[in-house]
Design an enzyme around this catalytic site. Structure first.
Site, PDB file in Angstrom:
ATOM      1  CB  CYS A 114      -0.858   0.027   1.059  1.00 16.99           C
ATOM      2  SG  CYS A 114      -2.272   1.292   0.963  1.00 16.99           S
ATOM      3  CG  HIS A 208      -3.646  -3.354   3.137  1.00 18.78           C
ATOM      4  ND1 HIS A 208      -2.616  -2.856   3.960  1.00 18.78           N
ATOM      5  CD2 HIS A 208      -4.212  -2.104   2.471  1.00 18.78           C
ATOM      6  CE1 HIS A 208      -2.522  -1.550   4.234  1.00 18.78           C
ATOM      7  NE2 HIS A 208      -3.751  -1.095   3.004  1.00 18.78           N
ATOM      8  CD  GLU A 210      -1.343  -5.638   5.484  1.00 20.68           C
ATOM      9  OE1 GLU A 210      -1.967  -4.585   5.804  1.00 20.68           O
ATOM     10  OE2 GLU A 210      -0.988  -6.006   4.461  1.00 20.68           O
TER      11      GLU A 210
END
Length: 230
Positions: A114, A208, A210
């Site tokens: 990001c 994202h 994660e």
């Protein structure tokens, strides 16, 4: 360097934080980054936005993640601030630009997440759209978008033709820096990924990864290349 557990540095940020009896400024990072690195076979190392970060001081690392977060100061790419652009974080900007420069000098594998993709683009001379609509449903709420990946790229080898990703951003890449190649886009044309041509592994994603511990493909790719540190 341990062949089985590469050391993956992850940039962090300074925030007012409460823990125990304390309410103090601390270097923090969303745990998902740590868990994804561990599950992908690496050992995470948190890198705060203080100190001096050069090729010499990060030489112990095997790979680098530039994490998501606040808006980049538009002055760093020669623009005036948009009314929707957040307050600048010069400590983090300076640290992450230095980390990118050092990692590229060392040919470390890099994953920009990001803001991290935006840092990569700006550090190499690119610019940003300071505000776009449709990629940030609400503060703290991740949206979903389908992305189309360019064949013949590193990202295509990892994710295939199409995938669905989680997003939470109101800025995006505008002018792409020399040396970077757009490798994925959202249906509205927003740049969703870039990679550095000729590098072992320098990949930025606007999404994202994660946030999904069940889909470790990007982190596994990073750690896999880190195991083969030159």
């Amino acid at each position: 360097m341990s062949a089985s557990k590469p050391l993956i540095g992850i940039s962090t940020y300074l925030e007012r934080t409460r823990f125990g009896f304390w309410d103090v400024e601390a270097a923090v990072l969303y745990r998902g980054y740590l868990d994804c690195v561990v599950q992908a076979g690496g050992n995470p190392v948190m890198l705060p936005p203080v100190g001096t970060w050069t090729a010499e001081t990060i030489g112990f690392l095997d790979g680098l993640v530039i994490a998501g977060g606040a808006d980049i100061d538009p002055a760093t790419y020669g623009a005036d601030p948009h009314p929707m652009t957040g307050e600048p974080r010069p400590d983090r900007d300076a640290t992450e630009f230095a980390l990118v420069e050092a990692a590229l000098k060392l040919d470390l594998p890099v994953l920009g997440v990001c803001r991290g993709m935006q840092v990569l683009n700006v550090a190499l001379g690119g610019t940003l759209h300071q505000h776009i609509e449709g990629h940030n449903e609400a503060p703290g709420v991740f949206g979903h978008t389908d992305i189309t990946v360019v064949p013949g790229t590193q990202l295509h080898a990892i994710l295939g033709d199409h995938t669905n990703v989680q997003c939470h951003h109101h800025q995006s890449l505008d002018r792409i820096a020399d040396g970077l190649r757009v490798t994925a886009q959202a249906p509205d044309g927003t740049v969703e990924a870039v990679e550095m041509e000729g590098a072992r592994f320098v990949v930025g994603v606007q999404s994202h990864p994660e946030q999904d511990i069940e889909d470790l493909r990007l982190f596994e790719a990073l750690v896999g290349v880190a195991r083969r540190k030159a």
